[in-house]
Write an enzyme that holds these catalytic residues in place. Sequence first.
Site, mmCIF file in Angstrom:
data_model
loop_
_atom_site.group_PDB
_atom_site.id
_atom_site.type_symbol
_atom_site.label_atom_id
_atom_site.label_comp_id
_atom_site.label_asym_id
_atom_site.label_seq_id
_atom_site.Cartn_x
_atom_site.Cartn_y
_atom_site.Cartn_z
ATOM 1 N N CYS A 163 0.825 -1.199 0.000
ATOM 2 C CA CYS A 163 0.000 0.000 0.000
ATOM 3 C C CYS A 163 0.859 1.249 0.000
ATOM 4 C CB CYS A 163 -0.976 0.040 1.164
ATOM 5 S SG CYS A 163 -2.215 1.342 0.927
ATOM 6 N N CYS A 343 -5.662 1.962 -4.571
ATOM 7 C CA CYS A 343 -5.183 2.602 -3.352
ATOM 8 C C CYS A 343 -6.125 3.756 -3.012
ATOM 9 C CB CYS A 343 -3.761 3.107 -3.546
ATOM 10 S SG CYS A 343 -2.979 3.621 -2.007
#
Length: 417
Positions: A163, A343
Amino acid sequence: MGERHHQILIIGGGAAGIATASSLMARDASLDIAIIDPADVHYYQPGWTLVGAGVFRPESTARTLASLIPRGVQWIKAAVAGFSPEANALTLDNGRTLSYEQLVVCPGLKLDWAAIDGLSDTLGANGVTSNYRYDLAPYTWQLVQQLKQGRALFTQPPMPIKCAGAPQKALYLSCDHWLRAGLLGQIDARFYNAGAVLFGVADYVPALMSYIERYEIDLQFSHRLVAVDGPGKRATFVRSLADGSSETVVEAFDMLHVVPPQVAPDFIRGSALADAAGWVEVDPATLQHRRFANIHSLGDVANTSNAKTAAAARKQAPVVANNLLVALGRRKRLAHYDGYGSCPLTVARGKIVLAEFTYGGKLAPSFPSWLLDGRKPTRLAWWLKESILPPLYWRGMLKGHEWLAEPKLQPVGPAAQ
């Protein structure tokens, strides 16, 4: 202990492993599958950013691994010690050898806290925290609430990390709290990024920069955190200069949010499965190992260039399930993974820039732009992150439901060449 054989072995009971097992069982419930994982608890890691902002309770992101193992799949509660791919076998840390027809490798990655001198000694104290750990995300929120003035540093290590937007999410949500509390003018927020750009896909940078400016964040590139003195409240960075040299920079802090360097697990890095950088070497489309045809890999440990996110694993799992069945002779058409990753960049409480892209940074929106333009911060994207994605994870992805994740099958025959 003697050798035990399974048709399919899956290393890792995280998002990728559970989803792959469930996708396989949904296709063929007669398969003999075992998941190898020593952990007792499975975590919804995308939720930790919101724990660190006081939105989610930490316990909402955790469930027992036993409750998530798909029906009909065996759980081997152990760790892998080594591989013998030529013999279609692996060794567990208890000395037992397991053999397989097909192997799926998805143990995630290693957060290398020890790579930063002094960090392990001060995590969870002295104002040093990280949303990358379940037990520390609540401390992030505690620090954010307690800080009334002073300097808050947020760091991002060199890529790859899981991430890639998470270091920024902690920054933005903290600053948003201070702005709402009327404290932002008394807090010096700084973002130290080891890279040279704010985000790897340029289309999303303008929206992110608008929040950097809104929160008056001091943005520093080419700074890599190398040491932390918790009691002394000092962070040491190595700054890379344009001429190839470097210099040491020491900064005082009142709060420090750290994202550690990230590497492949030790038992992967030292194995025949790894590439030169230590990640499992796979074809980026089929996710099949380049040298061992009966080995597949997905999730954070694979050397694919996609963003290492749960959203990527959600798309990869059906591809691996399909292609493993092709390898077993039970399917004919291979599936290809296009590098999709997502994301949700939480730029403020109630606003998210929903970054979705495939290999090469090509935009891959799930919704029409009139409904949700991912390049702009929207409340709809926040609603998805807060209310839709958690149940989609627990009840969809981990149960083998492939909503918006059906694999793309390739043509059979000469056209497939």
